[in-house]
Design an enzyme around this catalytic site. Structure first.
Site, short mmCIF file in Angstrom:
data_model
loop_
_atom_site.label_atom_id
_atom_site.label_comp_id
_atom_site.label_asym_id
_atom_site.label_seq_id
_atom_site.Cartn_x
_atom_site.Cartn_y
_atom_site.Cartn_z
CG HIS A 1 -10.53 7.01 1.60
ND1 HIS A 1 -10.97 8.30 1.80
CD2 HIS A 1 -9.18 7.06 1.73
CE1 HIS A 1 -9.94 9.09 2.03
NE2 HIS A 1 -8.84 8.37 1.97
N GLY B 1 -10.33 8.62 12.85
CA GLY B 1 -11.62 8.04 13.25
C GLY B 1 -11.47 7.00 14.33
N GLY C 1 -5.93 11.61 4.42
CA GLY C 1 -7.02 11.82 3.47
C GLY C 1 -8.30 11.47 4.21
CD GLU D 1 -6.94 1.70 3.44
OE1 GLU D 1 -5.81 1.72 3.96
OE2 GLU D 1 -7.51 2.72 3.04
NE ARG E 1 -5.37 3.00 -0.85
CZ ARG E 1 -5.31 3.96 0.05
NH1 ARG E 1 -4.38 3.92 0.98
NH2 ARG E 1 -6.16 4.95 0.04
NE ARG F 1 -5.25 15.01 0.12
CZ ARG F 1 -5.55 13.72 0.04
NH1 ARG F 1 -6.50 13.31 -0.79
NH2 ARG F 1 -4.91 12.83 0.76
CG HIS G 1 -10.93 6.24 5.49
ND1 HIS G 1 -10.44 5.00 5.76
CD2 HIS G 1 -9.85 7.02 5.25
CE1 HIS G 1 -9.12 5.03 5.70
NE2 HIS G 1 -8.74 6.25 5.38
CG LEU G 2 -12.97 10.71 9.85
CD1 LEU G 2 -13.49 11.29 11.16
CD2 LEU G 2 -13.42 11.57 8.67
N GLY H 1 -6.97 6.62 10.72
CA GLY H 1 -6.11 7.02 11.84
C GLY H 1 -6.80 7.94 12.83
CG ASN I 1 -1.82 1.11 1.38
OD1 ASN I 1 -1.72 2.08 0.63
ND2 ASN I 1 -2.74 1.03 2.33
CG ASP J 1 -0.32 14.05 13.54
OD1 ASP J 1 -1.28 13.80 14.28
OD2 ASP J 1 0.58 13.23 13.27
P1 ADP Z 1 -3.47 7.87 5.72
O1 ADP Z 1 -4.60 8.63 5.12
O2 ADP Z 1 -2.12 8.44 5.37
O3 ADP Z 1 -3.56 6.37 5.61
P2 ADP Z 1 -3.97 7.36 8.51
O4 ADP Z 1 -5.30 6.71 8.35
O5 ADP Z 1 -2.82 6.53 8.96
O6 ADP Z 1 -3.57 8.22 7.26
O7 ADP Z 1 -4.18 8.57 9.56
C1 ADP Z 1 -3.12 9.42 9.91
C2 ADP Z 1 -3.63 10.47 10.87
O8 ADP Z 1 -4.31 9.85 11.94
C3 ADP Z 1 -2.50 11.26 11.51
O9 ADP Z 1 -2.13 12.37 10.76
C4 ADP Z 1 -3.13 11.67 12.83
O10 ADP Z 1 -3.79 12.93 12.63
C5 ADP Z 1 -4.17 10.64 13.12
N1 ADP Z 1 -3.75 9.74 14.23
C6 ADP Z 1 -2.97 8.67 14.17
N2 ADP Z 1 -2.81 8.11 15.38
C7 ADP Z 1 -3.50 8.89 16.25
C8 ADP Z 1 -3.75 8.86 17.66
N3 ADP Z 1 -3.25 7.91 18.43
N4 ADP Z 1 -4.55 9.83 18.17
C9 ADP Z 1 -5.09 10.78 17.40
N5 ADP Z 1 -4.90 10.87 16.06
C10 ADP Z 1 -4.12 9.93 15.49
#
Ligand code: ADP
Length: 412
Positions: free
Chosen positions: A180, A327, A209, A376, A92, A238, A205-206, A325, A9, A280
């Site tokens: 997604h 969500g 992206g 995924e 992916r 974005r 999906h948060l 990440g 991925n 982040d």
């Molecule tokens: P991608 O879209 O790159 O696959 P992810 O689904 O891995 O991204 O999500 C990444 C985001 O998730 C990070 O930028 C952060 O904002 C958030 N994140 C990751 N771990 C945590 C956590 N333990 N607590 C709060 N937010 C988190």
């Protein structure tokens, strides 16, 4: 000999990989890892199926060459196969356009057709295709399967799939695709057990992206991303939904070029642009700077606003699923979103929300909200096994049928 499947991925700053083996009919994760850009370094980390560390290595020497990187990764994987036999690599792929509506065995011809879709996802598509080309070169006999982020949304039909632009442009392929899809396919596969009887579900999906999917009976009927991965929710860098008039203004009054706008829209906007601090949520949540709070509030406001729009497409709302990440891991964001949706019947349970994982609303809540980890990779591994495990479908047979149907009309 037991069969193993490798999943890849490739994202903006990391390549996630997974090694699965077939155990009594089910796929079990053996290795989960990542090759990640960390400042000037390239680090490879891997854990076994129980979460114990297998590797944490500096791979900076491979940073300059995709071939060198994938040669090292394949060598590492093969050294950890034990008695298993690697039967396929599943990838992916961000964009499948109108023609790739299901996972497919990859050949040189298919990869070249997928390259033709690069104008639809100029930053993401080349990243998806680079590992495939490297492996075609390094291990031409190793079957590869492409799984598309757009495919889950093939069930979205007009009016949800259309833009109000001249039909000739729609015929060229300018329509809402949605992304997604592998994450949504994973959630859809869990719904019957996780939320039995809930037919109208909005999945959020948060991550870096972010998008929403309106699912009726586990099928996508609407989504917030559209033609590109820029539309819809506020994201890390974005802006999501933006009046196209802003772009016309920036071109005319600020003399911004295509590349300037691409940089603004993909890398400098979203929560990073609003806060001026970080993309982040972890950094923003722990900051006292009011701009950090403004960015989080805007993010949550737009998730709630678009959830209501998705509920409208569904003509009701039984459940909300938070994944990705943010969500999965941010009780703050889930709370801010749910507080804006009280009028729709969402009653959050504060303690359950802090614990995360599973149901986060009260027993009496009309709408049940849950938080689950995105996966995924398992969707990719299952499709790769379906197409390449056991009696393998010859790649040429499946791709010839596909290629004969393709007629891409997207202008460069
Ligand atoms: P991608 O879209 O790159 O696959 P992810 O689904 O891995 O991204 O999500 C990444 C985001 O998730 C990070 O930028 C952060 O904002 C958030 N994140 C990751 N771990 C945590 C956590 N333990 N607590 C709060 N937010 C988190």
């Amino acid at each position: 000999m037991p069969e193993a499947i490798l999943t890849l991925n490739a994202g903006s700053s990391s390549i996630k990989f997974g090694l699965y083996t077939s155990e009594s009919g089910n796929l079990a994760i053996r290795v989960k890892g990542e090759v990640e850009d960390v400042g000037d370094d390239l680090r490879m980390t891997a854990k076994d199926g129980y979460g114990a560390r297998l590797a944490d290595e500096d791979w900076s020497g491979e940073a300059g060459s995709t071939d060198a990187l994938f040669r090292r990764l394949l060598d590492w994987i093969e050294a950890h196969l034990g008695d298993d036999h690697l039967v396929a690599v599943g990838h992916r792929i961000v964009h499948g356009g109108r023609d790739f509506q299901d996972s497919i065995r990859l050949t040189v011809d298919i990869v070249s057709a997928l390259k033709g879709l690069t104008p639809l996802a100029p930053l993401h598509q080349p990243r998806s295709l680079a590992p495939i080309e490297a492996i075609l070169e390094l291990r031409p006999d190793l079957p590869q399967v492409g799984c598309f982020d757009t495919a889950f949304h093939r069930t979205i039909v007009p009016p949800a799939s259309r833009y109000a632009i001249p039909s000739a442009l729609e015929d060229e392929g300018i329509r809402r695709y949605g992304f997604h899809g592998l994450s949504y396919a994973h959630v859809a596969s869990r719904l019957p057990d996780m939320l039995p009887g809930r037919r109208k579900v909005v999945v959020a999906h948060l991550g870096n992206g972010a998008s929403l999917c309106a699912m009726r009976d586990g099928r996508s009927v609407d989504t917030t991303m559209g033609f590109s991965a820029l539309d819809g929710l506020v994201m890390g860098t974005r802006p999501g939904l933006l009046d196209p008039g802003v772009l016309l203004f920036l071109m005319k009054e600020h003399g911004m070029s295509h590349d300037d706008l691409e940089d603004l829209l993909y890398r400098r906007s979203g929560m990073l642009g609003v806060s001026g601090l970080s993309a982040d949520i972890r950094v923003l949540s722990s900051s006292d700077d009011p701009r950090a709070r403004e960015a989080i509030d805007l993010f949550a406001f737009r998730v709630a606003r678009e959830t209501a729009a998705m509920a409208n497409t569904l003509e009701g709302l039984d459940s909300i699923v938070f994944t990705g990440g943010i969500g999965e891991n941010s009780p703050l964001v889930r709370r801010l979103v749910c507080e804006r949706l009280v009028w729709l019947g969402v009653a959050i349970d504060p303690a359950a929300n802090e614990r995360g994982s599973g149901i986060i609303t009260t027993d009496g809540s009309k709408v049940t909200a849950v938080a689950i980890a995105a996966d995924e990779e398992i969707v990719i591994a299952e499709d790769a096994r379906r197409l390449c495990g056991g009696t393998c479908i010859p790649a040429e047979a499946s791709s010839r049928k596909m290629l004969s149907r393709i007629s891409l009309k997207v202008r460069k």
